[in-house]
Design a protein around this motif. Structure first.
Motif, PDB file in Angstrom:
ATOM      1  N   SER A   1     -40.991 -18.279  49.740  1.00 22.24           N
ATOM      2  CA  SER A   1     -41.261 -17.751  51.082  1.00 22.24           C
ATOM      3  C   SER A   1     -42.253 -18.644  51.842  1.00 22.24           C
ATOM      4  O   SER A   1     -42.485 -18.457  53.036  1.00 22.24           O
ATOM      5  CB  SER A   1     -41.806 -16.325  50.989  1.00 22.24           C
ATOM      6  OG  SER A   1     -43.052 -16.351  50.325  1.00 22.24           O
ATOM      7  N   LEU A   2     -42.860 -19.622  51.137  1.00 21.43           N
ATOM      8  CA  LEU A   2     -43.831 -20.496  51.810  1.00 21.43           C
ATOM      9  C   LEU A   2     -43.109 -21.489  52.722  1.00 21.43           C
ATOM     10  O   LEU A   2     -41.945 -21.839  52.459  1.00 21.43           O
ATOM     11  CB  LEU A   2     -44.636 -21.279  50.764  1.00 21.43           C
ATOM     12  CG  LEU A   2     -45.542 -20.485  49.817  1.00 21.43           C
ATOM     13  CD1 LEU A   2     -46.209 -21.440  48.828  1.00 21.43           C
ATOM     14  CD2 LEU A   2     -46.606 -19.718  50.589  1.00 21.43           C
TER      15      LEU A   2
ATOM     16  N   LYS B   1     -45.774 -25.416  50.926  1.00 21.59           N
ATOM     17  CA  LYS B   1     -45.249 -25.821  49.624  1.00 21.59           C
ATOM     18  C   LYS B   1     -45.867 -27.150  49.200  1.00 21.59           C
ATOM     19  O   LYS B   1     -46.279 -27.327  48.055  1.00 21.59           O
ATOM     20  CB  LYS B   1     -43.715 -25.974  49.697  1.00 21.59           C
ATOM     21  CG  LYS B   1     -42.979 -24.665  49.483  1.00 21.59           C
ATOM     22  CD  LYS B   1     -41.494 -24.924  49.486  1.00 21.59           C
ATOM     23  CE  LYS B   1     -40.720 -23.631  49.610  1.00 21.59           C
ATOM     24  NZ  LYS B   1     -39.359 -23.804  50.015  1.00 21.59           N
ATOM     25  N   GLU B   2     -45.964 -28.064  50.154  1.00 18.97           N
ATOM     26  CA  GLU B   2     -46.519 -29.384  49.877  1.00 18.97           C
ATOM     27  C   GLU B   2     -47.986 -29.249  49.444  1.00 18.97           C
ATOM     28  O   GLU B   2     -48.441 -29.881  48.495  1.00 18.97           O
ATOM     29  CB  GLU B   2     -46.431 -30.230  51.153  1.00 18.97           C
ATOM     30  CG  GLU B   2     -46.240 -31.708  50.858  1.00 18.97           C
ATOM     31  CD  GLU B   2     -45.927 -32.457  52.137  1.00 18.97           C
ATOM     32  OE1 GLU B   2     -46.788 -33.224  52.546  1.00 18.97           O
ATOM     33  OE2 GLU B   2     -44.842 -32.206  52.719  1.00 18.97           O
TER      34      GLU B   2
END
Ligand SMILES: Nc1ncnc2c1ncn2[C@@H]1O[C@H](COP(=O)(O)OP(=O)(O)OP(=O)(O)O)[C@@H](O)[C@H]1O
Ligand SMILES: [Mg+2]
Length: 407
Positions: A112-113, A118-119
């Motif tokens: 969901s990010l 995410k990075e």
């Protein structure tokens, strides 16, 4: 002290000592088990770490092999299926020479990010991995075998390994909590049982004394009317003895039931007990009572309170070998509590034995039972919701016992 009496007091001291030795052994064993458990889990964790490192090295080597060699499809399938794919526990991040993430394995990323998040998450995980282990380098070679680039395999402990590392701590905490609860429950049931024995024995004694006392009273009445009895003093003495027996019965029946507390004048009660005691102890013991103000009232059960004062004063007399001075000081504290200090100039108590004096069976006397102060503590704490302790003691100088009662 005779030989027999020394044996007797040593026996009761042994009982107290043995109990604390058993406690020490149990605590020591518990520590040994805890240490052994932590130690063995450590060994298992170390072995597992080595194995995980082996798996990761194999993983890196296989990657290196696949990128640097012309592999046949069956070789590639073997490497991917049997070497790369089975690593489904150790988190791995693969980066290129400048640290860009190329791929991950077993790193759980919240889908969901956003991409940026995410990075960010991967960067954080990479940092963690860098702190845990040095990365494994995969050299890239050209046809001549020269290295022209690198890739890096970062990794950290698997969830299983992490859990195993924490496991002994969790296990020991659970055992410790359980042991504490078990200990409290056990000592509670033990003290409840002791309580029943105390109460039952006291009640039964009071009950059994009742019949002969009434019979004796009837005899006294009979003798009073007997014209032929010339020595009437005998009747007076008999009546005093009966009174004494009645007092003993009252004490036993009070401690054997929930005693009724009444507002009484404490200095007056102490005065009455002391004047009764004075007739029975050495004339060379001086007892002084000071009370400020002279009328201090507290809720007490008179027969039991008398017993307390009597026991403490008798111990004080014993401690001074028949000659000396006892000072009883009664006052009201600022918090409305009533303080009763009983000071003697006897031989004092060794500092290491201060706690022991209240234990049942602890005595240093040839004819002692070591029950006097146990009873006193019980009466003050259980029946009067008060406190008693050794306030001060010096060898060969004296001792002060302090009683605190609610005002
Ligand atoms: N005022 C005191 N000065 C010195 N030692 C004391 C004093 N009061 C108590 N003790 C010590 O504490 C021990 C325990 O006292 P406790 O009254 O419980 O038993 P006891 O007097 O020995 O026997 P009994 O059961 O007959 O009272 C005594 O044997 C004594 O060694
Ligand atoms: Mg005693």
């Amino acid at each position: 002290m005779t030989k027999e009496s020394q044996n007797l007091s040593h026996r009761s001291l042994d009982l107290v000592k043995r109990r604390s030795t058993i406690n020490l052994i149990v605590v020591f064993l518990a520590f040994a088990i805890a240490l052994a458990s932590v130690y063995f889990t450590r060994i298992i964790v170390e072995q597992l770490k080595e194995r995980e490192l082996g798996i990761i090295q194999l993983y890196a080597k296989s990657l290196e092999f696949t990128v640097n060699n012309e592999n046949s499809p069956s070789e590639l399938a073997f490497i991917v299926r049997d070497v790369l794919y089975p690593n489904n526990s150790i988190p791995v991040i693969q980066t290129n020479g400048v640290g860009q993430v190329l791929g991950t394995r077993n790193v759980e990323i919240d889908q969901s990010l956003s991409d940026v998040e995410k990075e960010e998450f991967l960067k954080e995980t990479l940092k963690e991995m860098k702190l845990e282990y040095d990365p494994i380098e995969i050299p890239f070679r050209n046809e001549k075998g020269e290295v022209f680039d690198y890739q890096y395999i970062y990794y950290k402990n698997s969830v299983l390994l992490n859990r195993l590392e924490y496991y002994p701590h969790v296990q020991l905490s659970v055992i410790a909590i359980f042991s504490i609860i078990a200990y409290i429950a056990f000592s509670y049931s033990k003290s409840a049982e002791q309580n029943r024995v105390w109460v039952g024995l006291a009640k039964e004694t009071a009950h059994q004394l009742g019949t002969p006392i009434s019979s004796l009273m009837a005899w006294v009445e009979y003798f009073k009317e007997d014209e032929s009895l010339h020595n009437k003093e005998i009747i007076d003495e008999l009546e005093k003895d009966i009174q004494r027996l009645e007092m003993i019965t009252a004490r036993f029946s009070n401690i054997g039931s929930v005693p009724v507390l009444n507002y009484e004048n404490v200095p007056a009660c102490v005065e009455a007990t002391v004047s009764y005691l004075k007739k029975r102890i050495s004339k060379k013991v001086e007892i002084n009572i000071s009370a400020k103000p002279s009328d201090i009232r507290a809720r007490i059960n008179k027969p039991l309170f008398d017993w307390v004062i009597e026991n403490i004063c008798k111990n004080a007399v014993d401690s001074m070998g028949g000659i000396g001075k006892i000072d009883i000081n009664i006052k009201r504290a600022i918090d409305d509590k009533i303080i009763i200090d009983i000071t003697d100039n006897g031989k004092g108590i060794q500092k290491s034995k201060i706690k022991d004096v209240f234990l049942p069976g602890y005595t240093t006397k040839a004819r002692g039972w070591g029950l006097g102060l146990t009873l006193v503590k019980r009466i003050i704490e259980k029946n009067h919701d008060g406190k008693i302790f050794v306030r001060n003691t010096e060898l060969n100088e004296g001792t002060t016992f302090r009683i605190l009662l609610k005002g």
